[in-house]
Design an enzyme around this catalytic site. Structure first.
Site, PDB file in Angstrom:
ATOM      1  N   ASP A 289       0.862  -1.196   0.300  1.00 30.60           N
ATOM      2  CA  ASP A 289      -0.037   0.009   0.048  1.00 30.60           C
ATOM      3  C   ASP A 289       0.866   1.276  -0.088  1.00 30.60           C
ATOM      4  O   ASP A 289       1.521   1.379   0.984  1.00 30.60           O
ATOM      5  CB  ASP A 289      -0.721  -0.042   1.303  1.00 30.60           C
ATOM      6  CG  ASP A 289      -2.040   0.952   1.185  1.00 30.60           C
ATOM      7  OD1 ASP A 289      -1.706   1.918   0.235  1.00 30.60           O
ATOM      8  OD2 ASP A 289      -3.016   0.845   1.972  1.00 30.60           O
ATOM      9  N   ARG A 291      -0.115   4.320  -0.428  1.00 31.67           N
ATOM     10  CA  ARG A 291      -1.083   5.767  -0.307  1.00 31.67           C
ATOM     11  C   ARG A 291      -0.432   6.678   0.764  1.00 31.67           C
ATOM     12  O   ARG A 291      -0.176   5.959   1.947  1.00 31.67           O
ATOM     13  CB  ARG A 291      -2.432   5.235  -0.191  1.00 31.67           C
ATOM     14  CG  ARG A 291      -3.094   4.617  -1.244  1.00 31.67           C
ATOM     15  CD  ARG A 291      -4.583   3.960  -1.011  1.00 31.67           C
ATOM     16  NE  ARG A 291      -4.650   2.941  -0.164  1.00 31.67           N
ATOM     17  CZ  ARG A 291      -5.601   2.099   0.283  1.00 31.67           C
ATOM     18  NH1 ARG A 291      -6.893   2.943   0.027  1.00 31.67           N
ATOM     19  NH2 ARG A 291      -5.543   1.162   0.891  1.00 31.67           N
TER      20      ARG A 291
HETATM   21  N1  LIG Z   1      -2.038  -2.289  -6.539  1.00 29.54           N
HETATM   22  C1  LIG Z   1      -3.345  -2.534  -6.679  1.00 29.54           C
HETATM   23  N2  LIG Z   1      -4.230  -1.776  -6.509  1.00 29.54           N
HETATM   24  C2  LIG Z   1      -5.705  -2.384  -6.398  1.00 29.54           C
HETATM   25  C3  LIG Z   1      -5.764  -3.675  -6.522  1.00 29.54           C
HETATM   26  N3  LIG Z   1      -7.366  -3.898  -6.792  1.00 29.54           N
HETATM   27  C4  LIG Z   1      -7.737  -2.723  -6.342  1.00 29.54           C
HETATM   28  N4  LIG Z   1      -6.696  -1.809  -6.209  1.00 29.54           N
HETATM   29  C5  LIG Z   1      -6.712  -0.439  -5.604  1.00 29.54           C
HETATM   30  O1  LIG Z   1      -7.116  -0.558  -4.160  1.00 29.54           O
HETATM   31  C6  LIG Z   1      -7.597   0.707  -3.905  1.00 29.54           C
HETATM   32  C7  LIG Z   1      -8.993   0.167  -2.860  1.00 29.54           C
HETATM   33  O2  LIG Z   1      -9.322   1.203  -2.190  1.00 29.54           O
HETATM   34  P1  LIG Z   1     -10.360   1.426  -1.039  1.00 29.54           P
HETATM   35  O3  LIG Z   1     -11.496   0.458  -1.372  1.00 29.54           O
HETATM   36  O4  LIG Z   1     -10.491   2.839  -0.839  1.00 29.54           O
HETATM   37  O5  LIG Z   1      -9.479   0.873   0.346  1.00 29.54           O
HETATM   38  P2  LIG Z   1      -9.230  -0.309   0.988  1.00 29.54           P
HETATM   39  O6  LIG Z   1      -7.783  -0.506   1.655  1.00 29.54           O
HETATM   40  O7  LIG Z   1      -9.498  -1.602   0.204  1.00 29.54           O
HETATM   41  O8  LIG Z   1     -10.117  -0.112   2.300  1.00 29.54           O
HETATM   42  P3  LIG Z   1     -11.765  -0.181   2.199  1.00 29.54           P
HETATM   43  O9  LIG Z   1     -11.915   1.005   3.067  1.00 29.54           O
HETATM   44  O10 LIG Z   1     -12.265  -1.363   3.281  1.00 29.54           O
HETATM   45  O11 LIG Z   1     -12.412  -0.371   0.876  1.00 29.54           O
HETATM   46  C8  LIG Z   1      -7.950   1.457  -4.901  1.00 29.54           C
HETATM   47  O12 LIG Z   1      -7.073   2.344  -5.148  1.00 29.54           O
HETATM   48  C9  LIG Z   1      -7.922   0.236  -6.371  1.00 29.54           C
HETATM   49  O13 LIG Z   1      -7.656   1.040  -7.395  1.00 29.54           O
HETATM   50  C10 LIG Z   1      -4.699  -4.459  -7.037  1.00 29.54           C
HETATM   51  O14 LIG Z   1      -5.001  -5.868  -7.447  1.00 29.54           O
HETATM   52  N5  LIG Z   1      -3.370  -4.213  -6.901  1.00 29.54           N
END
Ligand SMILES: Nc1nc2c(ncn2[C@@H]2O[C@H](COP(=O)(O)OP(=O)(O)OP(=O)(O)O)[C@@H](O)[C@H]2O)c(=O)[nH]1
Ligand SMILES: [Zn+2]
Length: 357
Positions: A289, A291
């Site tokens: 992550d 971010r």
């Molecule tokens: N690097 C990567 N990013 C992904 C993948 N699948 C989804 N994402 C990214 O993951 C992020 C998910 O963000 P959120 O849903 O805000 O955060 P989260 O950490 O899943 O937490 P929640 O608040 O529970 O949803 C987005 O920026 C998506 O583009 C993946 O397989 N690889």
């Protein structure tokens, strides 16, 4: 009075330069080129400067079984006969399985890793593969002037200070979830991506607001991709805010957990080779992550919110909000959108990243 760019502005230019394949000069006497945008001409030019080192993150080095003597990164001396393809294959895991033998490779122990670290930080912030070529240059300032290149102090790319983020404009946008919707635009002063806030109703600033920090997911949010749960989460969060009559959803342009859409598609391609979402990030050289959650906290603060009821399944988001001065009075689960394509992805997030199922 000065017309020239300050350090922050130079870094923004440096990011744009690296994305185009233009070299950037570090004050301490180095030239940096991003591996992703390297071409044969620039490789030949930079070779004439002296001994080249290829900088990769410790994550990427672990995949390639190269010792990372600098802790978070490794510096690999460039062999005399290495061409663009060779350099690219070190940084890009696309062909790891079909052409695994890249060695023998070793990491440098002697010397200074500061410019390499700055270069990788720049490449990451440019949303490129996190790998750069570094060459020494005798007189950095005149080299930059003679070649029309951007020059930055090398410590600068490493700065951990959060850029100020300013509100630009907001306007009424009635949406399906609520006719009382407003969209706010926020712009960082460092040339980084803009972020958005969707405010529903007129949430009180004196009590915890129903809030979601949603990271951009082009595939899930826009295309309705079934590989993740982002689209349903986005709509469910807005729906809950509409039903509640008030809320705020931050739409943070941190695509792919902060690695950018191109790198996320590289990660997807690795997932098609059998790696999970965390392993794919690591093979590319990223952390799970990437971010920066200070951005979300800062935007909430700018809007006058001090405490939230946070819609998330990610305990790390709760912790980061608290770290950055936003009280989380309640975590509101957001479990929607599971299907047969994302079942494994959600299970991996639960087992490896601490998400609550
Ligand atoms: N690097 C990567 N990013 C992904 C993948 N699948 C989804 N994402 C990214 O993951 C992020 C998910 O963000 P959120 O849903 O805000 O955060 P989260 O950490 O899943 O937490 P929640 O608040 O529970 O949803 C987005 O920026 C998506 O583009 C993946 O397989 N690889
Ligand atoms: Zn998604």
């Amino acid at each position: 009075m000065t017309f020239g760019p300050n350090t922050t502005e130079r870094i923004a230019r440096a990011r744009a330069d690296l994305r185009m394949g233009v070299p950037v000069v570090l004050q301490g006497g180095y030239v940096i080129l991003a591996v992703e945008t390297l071409d044969q001409d620039r490789l030949a030019a930079v070779r004439s400067l002296g001994d080249l080192a290829l900088a990769i993150t410790a994550r990427r080095a672990a995949t390639l079984k190269i010792a990372a003597y600098d802790g978070d990164l490794a510096r690999v001396p460039l062999p005399a006969d290495a061409d663009v393809r060779w350099v690219r294959a070190i940084a890009d895991p696309a062909d790891d399985l079909t052409m695994p033998m890249k060695g023998p490779l070793y990491g440098l122990r002697e010397g200074d890793a500061l410019p390499h670290r700055a270069g990788i930080a720049l490449a990451k912030s440019a949303r490129l593969l996190p790998s750069v070529l570094v060459a020494p240059v005798a007189d950095a300032s005149s080299f930059a002037v003679e070649n029309g290149l951007t020059i930055v102090p090398e410590y600068a790319a490493l700065t951990t200070e959060l850029s100020p983020i300013d509100p630009v404009i907001f306007a009424r946008v009635p949406i399906e979830a609520s006719e009382a919707g407003r969209l706010h635009i926020f712009r960082p002063e460092d040339g980084g991506e803009e972020h958005y806030a969707v405010e529903i109703g007129n949430p009180s600033r004196d009590e915890p607001v129903l809030a979601r920090l949603h990271s951009a997911c082009f595939t899930g949010d826009v295309l309705g991709s079934l590989k993740c749960d982002c689209g349903p989460q986005l709509r469910a969060a807005l729906g809950q805010m509409g039903a509640n009559g008030a809320g705020v959803l931050l739409y943070l342009n941190q695509e792919g957990r902060g690695i950018g859409l191109a790198n996320k598609m590289r990660a997807y391609s690795l997932q098609d080779q059998g790696f999970d979402t965390v392993e794919a990030n690591h093979r590319l050289g990223f952390e799970d992550d990437e971010r920066d959650f200070r951005i979300g906290a800062e935007i909430l603060r700018k809007m006058g919110f001090r405490s939230v009821r946070l819609l998330t399944n990610n305990p790390n988001k709760v912790a980061r909000m608290q770290d950055h001065g936003i009280a989380v009075t309640e975590r509101v689960p957001l479990k929607v959108g599971e299907n047969r394509h994302n079942h494994h992805y959600l299970a991996t997030k639960a087992s490896k990243s601490g998400h609550l199922l």
